[in-house]
Every structure is written in C-alpha cells, then in structure tokens.
Design a protein around this motif. Structure first.
Motif, PDB file in Angstrom:
ATOM      1  N   PHE A  26       0.858  -1.196   0.000  1.00  0.00           N
ATOM      2  CA  PHE A  26       0.000   0.000   0.000  1.00  0.00           C
ATOM      3  C   PHE A  26       0.887   1.238   0.000  1.00  0.00           C
ATOM      4  N   HIS A  27       0.481   2.203  -0.808  1.00  0.00           N
ATOM      5  CA  HIS A  27       1.312   3.386  -1.003  1.00  0.00           C
ATOM      6  C   HIS A  27       1.763   4.015   0.328  1.00  0.00           C
ATOM      7  N   GLY A  28       0.781   4.220   1.234  1.00  0.00           N
ATOM      8  CA  GLY A  28       1.079   4.889   2.504  1.00  0.00           C
ATOM      9  C   GLY A  28       1.975   4.071   3.423  1.00  0.00           C
ATOM     10  N   ARG A 260       1.999   8.377 -11.385  1.00  0.00           N
ATOM     11  CA  ARG A 260       2.702   9.472 -12.062  1.00  0.00           C
ATOM     12  C   ARG A 260       2.260  10.817 -11.477  1.00  0.00           C
ATOM     13  N   GLU A 261       3.239  11.605 -11.000  1.00  0.00           N
ATOM     14  CA  GLU A 261       2.895  12.912 -10.413  1.00  0.00           C
ATOM     15  C   GLU A 261       2.725  13.956 -11.508  1.00  0.00           C
ATOM     16  N   ASN A 262       1.726  14.821 -11.343  1.00  0.00           N
ATOM     17  CA  ASN A 262       1.515  15.895 -12.304  1.00  0.00           C
ATOM     18  C   ASN A 262       2.228  17.146 -11.783  1.00  0.00           C
ATOM     19  N   LEU A 282      -7.471  13.223  -0.636  1.00  0.00           N
ATOM     20  CA  LEU A 282      -7.809  12.195   0.359  1.00  0.00           C
ATOM     21  C   LEU A 282      -6.827  11.026   0.324  1.00  0.00           C
ATOM     22  N   GLY A 283      -5.589  11.257  -0.120  1.00  0.00           N
ATOM     23  CA  GLY A 283      -4.578  10.199  -0.096  1.00  0.00           C
ATOM     24  C   GLY A 283      -4.778   9.161  -1.178  1.00  0.00           C
ATOM     25  N   SER A 284      -4.294   7.938  -0.921  1.00  0.00           N
ATOM     26  CA  SER A 284      -4.255   6.932  -1.994  1.00  0.00           C
ATOM     27  C   SER A 284      -5.403   5.928  -1.932  1.00  0.00           C
ATOM     28  N   TRP A 343      -2.906  13.108  -9.597  1.00  0.00           N
ATOM     29  CA  TRP A 343      -1.965  12.788  -8.519  1.00  0.00           C
ATOM     30  C   TRP A 343      -0.953  13.925  -8.459  1.00  0.00           C
ATOM     31  N   ALA A 344      -0.696  14.437  -7.275  1.00  0.00           N
ATOM     32  CA  ALA A 344       0.181  15.605  -7.148  1.00  0.00           C
ATOM     33  C   ALA A 344       1.509  15.217  -6.481  1.00  0.00           C
ATOM     34  N   PRO A 345       2.556  15.983  -6.726  1.00  0.00           N
ATOM     35  CA  PRO A 345       3.785  15.776  -5.940  1.00  0.00           C
ATOM     36  C   PRO A 345       3.558  16.410  -4.563  1.00  0.00           C
ATOM     37  N   GLN A 346       2.916  15.649  -3.667  1.00  0.00           N
ATOM     38  CA  GLN A 346       2.365  16.260  -2.447  1.00  0.00           C
ATOM     39  C   GLN A 346       3.406  16.984  -1.581  1.00  0.00           C
ATOM     40  N   GLY A 347       4.594  16.382  -1.467  1.00  0.00           N
ATOM     41  CA  GLY A 347       5.637  17.019  -0.649  1.00  0.00           C
ATOM     42  C   GLY A 347       5.928  18.423  -1.161  1.00  0.00           C
ATOM     43  N   ASN A 365       0.830   9.730   6.924  1.00  0.00           N
ATOM     44  CA  ASN A 365       1.874  10.375   6.104  1.00  0.00           C
ATOM     45  C   ASN A 365       1.460  11.807   5.759  1.00  0.00           C
ATOM     46  N   SER A 366       0.216  11.960   5.329  1.00  0.00           N
ATOM     47  CA  SER A 366      -0.247  13.309   4.969  1.00  0.00           C
ATOM     48  C   SER A 366      -0.198  14.224   6.189  1.00  0.00           C
ATOM     49  N   THR A 367      -0.570  13.683   7.346  1.00  0.00           N
ATOM     50  CA  THR A 367      -0.550  14.476   8.577  1.00  0.00           C
ATOM     51  C   THR A 367       0.865  14.976   8.857  1.00  0.00           C
ATOM     52  N   LEU A 368       1.836  14.041   8.816  1.00  0.00           N
ATOM     53  CA  LEU A 368       3.219  14.442   9.109  1.00  0.00           C
ATOM     54  C   LEU A 368       3.759  15.420   8.064  1.00  0.00           C
ATOM     55  N   GLU A 369       3.440  15.140   6.785  1.00  0.00           N
ATOM     56  CA  GLU A 369       3.954  16.007   5.711  1.00  0.00           C
ATOM     57  C   GLU A 369       3.412  17.428   5.871  1.00  0.00           C
ATOM     58  N   SER A 370       2.158  17.545   6.291  1.00  0.00           N
ATOM     59  CA  SER A 370       1.560  18.862   6.472  1.00  0.00           C
ATOM     60  C   SER A 370       2.172  19.578   7.676  1.00  0.00           C
TER      61      SER A 370
HETATM   62  N1  UDP Z   1       0.235  11.496  -2.108  1.00  0.00           N
HETATM   63  C1  UDP Z   1       0.877  12.038  -3.200  1.00  0.00           C
HETATM   64  N2  UDP Z   1       0.134  12.665  -4.141  1.00  0.00           N
HETATM   65  C2  UDP Z   1      -1.209  12.780  -4.063  1.00  0.00           C
HETATM   66  C3  UDP Z   1      -1.869  12.232  -2.930  1.00  0.00           C
HETATM   67  C4  UDP Z   1      -1.113  11.607  -1.974  1.00  0.00           C
HETATM   68  O1  UDP Z   1       2.109  11.945  -3.302  1.00  0.00           O
HETATM   69  O2  UDP Z   1      -1.804  13.344  -4.978  1.00  0.00           O
HETATM   70  C5  UDP Z   1       1.049  10.798  -1.095  1.00  0.00           C
HETATM   71  C6  UDP Z   1       1.203  11.605   0.165  1.00  0.00           C
HETATM   72  O3  UDP Z   1       2.309  12.483   0.042  1.00  0.00           O
HETATM   73  C7  UDP Z   1       1.393  10.536   1.232  1.00  0.00           C
HETATM   74  C8  UDP Z   1       0.669   9.336   0.669  1.00  0.00           C
HETATM   75  O4  UDP Z   1       0.391   9.614  -0.692  1.00  0.00           O
HETATM   76  O5  UDP Z   1       2.773  10.262   1.393  1.00  0.00           O
HETATM   77  C9  UDP Z   1      -0.644   9.048   1.372  1.00  0.00           C
HETATM   78  O6  UDP Z   1      -0.384   8.479   2.585  1.00  0.00           O
HETATM   79  P1  UDP Z   1      -1.336   8.692   3.827  1.00  0.00           P
HETATM   80  O7  UDP Z   1      -0.763   7.941   4.983  1.00  0.00           O
HETATM   81  O8  UDP Z   1      -1.571  10.136   4.051  1.00  0.00           O
HETATM   82  O9  UDP Z   1      -2.719   8.094   3.378  1.00  0.00           O
HETATM   83  P2  UDP Z   1      -3.172   6.711   2.712  1.00  0.00           P
HETATM   84  O10 UDP Z   1      -3.008   6.889   1.259  1.00  0.00           O
HETATM   85  O11 UDP Z   1      -2.289   5.623   3.274  1.00  0.00           O
HETATM   86  O12 UDP Z   1      -4.600   6.600   3.127  1.00  0.00           O
END
Ligand code: UDP
Length: 463
Positions: A26-28, A260-262, A282-284, A343-347, A365-370
């Motif tokens: 899983f991505h997260g 793929r990030e836009n 809303l994440g992945s 899909w965004a380069p969220q960082g 992950n989103s919580t910590l990144e924010s």
């Molecule tokens: N993410 C991203 N681009 C997006 C949406 C999400 O890179 O458009 C990344 C985000 O940076 C984070 C992960 O996907 O690292 C989502 O993990 P998170 O634990 O927040 O949520 P989950 O996807 O596991 O529900």
C-alpha cells in the motif's frame, strides 16, 4: 536553521550487515518503509526489500537496494477492488510458506556469494505473519509501525474495552472520553462503527505483539511524548520514534510515488499569492462518491478560494467529462480559481509558499507532511487511524478543524472559509508554523538519537 542529519555511519571500517525490510503493497506503507531503508543504508547497512508482485516498487529508482519478490497469493479481483483489509488478511494467511522459502534461498545465496547473513528483518506491523517466519529462521526482527504511536495505543485500549465488556460501543457514549486515553473519545477509535469489530479485534490482537527488540514509529518524540511513554511502560521494549522519515531520508531526488505525479500544478501554484491555495486530497485509498464530488466542486467554487484538487482516476472514470457536466457557474469557478490533477507531488505542494491549507483525510503520512510544512488542516477522516489523527490535529496540536461529517456544498464553503479566510484559520497557521520548527529541531535531536539507538540495537544482537 535546519540541517539534514549527518550520514556518518556507525559501522565504518566494519563488515556490512544485511537488513531485509518487508512492506505491504500500500502506497502509505511502502513510502515510509523505503524512506527508512534509505536512512539505514546511509548508516552502512546493505538493504534488501522483500515485496509482493502487486504494487511492487520500481528497482531502477533504488540502485543501492536489492529487491526480492515473493508470491503474494492475491487474486485479480482482490487487486482490482484494492480492498485494504481483504488484501492484508490474504497476505497474512497465504504468504507464510512463500516468504519463508524465498528467504531460505536468499540466505543461502547471500552466504555463498557475499559471505553475508541477514542481521535483522524489519517488517510492517500489518504483516504480523512475519514474526513467526523470522522466529523459524532464527533471524532477529523489529516491527515498523507506519501510523502514530497514539493509534497503536488505541489497539491496546480496544482490547481492554472488550475484556471489560464495553463492546459493542454504544452510539449514546460516542462523545465520552475513553478511560486511560485521556484525549480520545469512543467515536475516535478505529473500531467505532465497524461492521465486523470482532475481525478487527482479532487482527489487532495479532499486531499488538511487539518483537522483543522493539518497535519503530514514524513519529516525533515531542508530538507524541505521552503516548510513547505509555507504550514504553506497557511493553517494556525499545521504542524508536524516528520521524518524520521523509525529512530524514536523503533521497530528495528519488520519488517513491507509485503513480505518475503531475508537476504542472507547481507552475500553477507559482502564479498564486502566498498562503492563498487550499490543497485538497484524500490520499491513496479514501475517496468521495460521485454525488459527494459534485457537492465538493460546488462548495469549493462557492468559497471563492484558490484550490488544487487531487481526483484519483478510480474516483471518477473521465474527470474532464465529469467537470463538463457541472453547472455553468461552478465550471467558471473551477476554471478561475481551481486546478484539478490525478496525482500531485504532495511534498512539493505542501512546501510551496502559495499553499495555506490542506483538506485531508488525515492519513498519517499526509498528517506528518503537512505538519512539517506548517500547513493547517481541514480534517475529513474516513477509516482506520484517520479519526485518531484528526483528534490529535484538532485537540492536541490545535492545527486542524474537525470535519462536520456532512458533505454538503454550504458546509464545505463555510469550513473552507473558516480555514482560509477567518482569524481562526490564521491562528492555526501560526501554531502550525511553530510546530514545523519544533519538528525540524527533532530531526537532528530526538529522532537522530532514536535512529542511533536502533542501529546500536541491531548491531548488538549480531555480535
Ligand atoms: N500522495 C501524493 N500525491 C497525491 C496524494 C497523496 O504523493 O496526490 C502521497 C502523500 O504524500 C502521502 C501518501 O500519498 O505520502 C498518502 O499516505 P497517507 O498515509 O496520508 O494516506 P493513505 O493513502 O495511506 O490513506
């Protein structure tokens, strides 16, 4: 001034110890495991990532790591449904022998070709079956939890509640505080409103067992000191709060993203005023229903704020056609103030100075990144640990607005304006900025110490 921690290895001039890290697909979960792998590689360890075929990482992105696929037993229907619980349960039941056999071959190969042995297996706590595999192969193992320490504590609390006869949880008590978890209410627990709480409890009982060598959390001591202390007292094992991993890992040129990030959205952000954009994602896994999506579109357009909105392909098949189907005034609102991507380069987005708020499902992950970028959050949790994170954001760190649970355009407009326009939002941005500095200090402080502790622990069991 923030500096990345030194990559000076604790094992200079010594043999390389080999670590096998095992994430679920899983991505997260994959992302933080790969970050942890980079960090441990920089400390002198050889790294192998054992992974499923489904959602496997791209080895060409990680030239320093070895990759070891093992049979995952997943059917095509499971993969397409992306059912998190179902996939996890299949991995825990069907992968015991495949993983063991794969590791046995690998151990022989390492011994013959490199004269190396596996010093430790680090596995994601979701994959609890690996505990028994590691024991059988007589390899030390350490659990890695990709959620908060507070969330882990709730698993323990749920087991206690069950033994004290509190389950099933009563709706009338949903706002009462959970005994021994001072800040959480019953409705914040991952078990609340679950159709099959027994399944959850059975599973969480398995994930509650912690290996004697300890547990690694992607967290920061100062954010969760009370929960970390409680866990330490409960389990009496090493607890390594090493986070935020994405800030410690020296892999800024290496995108872990499996989608793929836009990057066009960054050019779009470049033309927006400071702190004027709300980032919506809303994440992945979590998503809106199509009906809700229309309410979100109307609410965002009516709020008259700039927004960057991630709509993943599986949420709506043809986003352009769906956007065209909206009413004329909403289309104009989106065209004038919005940017929609798959899909965004969220960082990069959260670090952009134009971003002033995040509407999030509050995955860890989103919580910590924010938090790391000082961006306050509108919290719309849906399942798992997301309600716990929401409670931490809104009531402990005071950088989050708790969602009202109604996906209606007027509510959305109101909550967006509360965060982006009102004084209340400004105060949260101020507080988020203070937390950001606190967290960045920990990267070279408590998290760095915990990382050194982990390295010493692994070396000490392999003397
Ligand atoms: N993410 C991203 N681009 C997006 C949406 C999400 O890179 O458009 C990344 C985000 O940076 C984070 C992960 O996907 O690292 C989502 O993990 P998170 O634990 O927040 O949520 P989950 O996807 O596991 O529900």
């Amino acid at each position: 001034m923030y500096h990345k921690p030194t990559t000076k290895t604790l094992m200079e001039n010594q043999i390389r110890h080999h670590l096998v890290l095992i994430p679920p697909p899983f991505h997260g979960h994959l992302t933080p495991m790969l970050q942890l792998a980079s960090i441990l590689h920089s400390k002198g360890f050889s790294i192998t990532i054992a992974h499923t075929y489904f959602n496997s990482p791209n080895p060409s992105n990680y030239p320093n790591f070895n990759f070891l696929p093992y049979f995952d037993g997943l059917s095509n229907t499971q993969i397409t449904s992306k059912n998190f619980i179902d996939i996890t349960s299949t991995l825990n039941t069907k992968c015991v022998s495949p993983l063991k056999e794969t590791l046995v071959h690998y151990i022989a190969k390492l011994a013959n070709e490199k004269h190396e042995k596996i010093a430790c297996i680090i596995y994601d706590g979701l994959l609890h079956f690996i505990d028994s595999v590691a024991k059988e192969l007589k390899i030390p193992s350490i659990v890695f939890r990709t959620t908060s320490a507070t969330n882990f504590l709730t698993y323990h609390a749920c087991a206690q509640l069950q033994s004290k006869g509190y389950l099933p949880l009563q709706d009338s008590k949903s706002c009462d505080l959970v005994p021994e978890l001072d800040l959480l209410r019953f409705k914040d627990l991952p078990i609340f409103n679950l159709p099959n709480p027994d399944d959850f409890l059975q599973n969480s009982a398995k994930t509650l067992s912690i290996t004697p060598f300890g547990v690694i959390f992607n967290t920061v001591d100062s954010l969760e000191d009370s929960s970390l202390n409680q866990l330490q007292q409960l389990y009496k094992v090493n607890i390594f709060p090493i986070g935020p991993l994405h800030m410690i890992a020296d892999d800024s040129n290496n995108s872990q993203s499996i989608l793929r990030e836009n990057h066009n959205c960054i050019s779009w952000l470049n033309n927006k005023a400071r702190k004027s954009v709300l980032y919506v994602s809303l994440g992945s896994i979590a998503s809106w229903e199509e009906k809700e999506l229309t309410e979100v579109a109307c609410g965002l357009a009516n709020s008259k704020q700039n927004f960057l909105w991630v709509i993943r392909p599986e949420t709506v098949k043809d986003v352009s056609a769906w956007l065209q189907s909206l009413s004329e005034d909403v289309k104009v609102g989106i065209a004038e103030r919005g940017c929609v991507v798959k899909w965004a380069p969220q960082g990069e987005v959260l670090a952009h100075e134009a971003v002033g708020g995040f509407w999030s499902h509050c995955g860890w992950n989103s919580t910590l990144e924010s938090l790391c970028e000082g961006v306050p959050i509108i919290c719309q949790p849906s399942f798992g640990d997301q309600r716990v994170n929401t409670r931490l954001l809104s009531h402990v760190w005071k950088v989050g607005l708790e969602w009202c649970n109604v996906i209606l355009r007027d509510e959305i407009e109101r909550v967006v304006r509360r965060l982006m326009v009102n004084q209340e939002g400004e105060e949260m941005r101020q507080r988020a900025s203070e937390l950001k500095h606190e967290i960045r200090l920990a990267v070279n402080g408590s998290s760095c110490d915990a990382l050194d502790g982990l390295v010493k622990c692994i070396l000490s069991v392999n003397v």
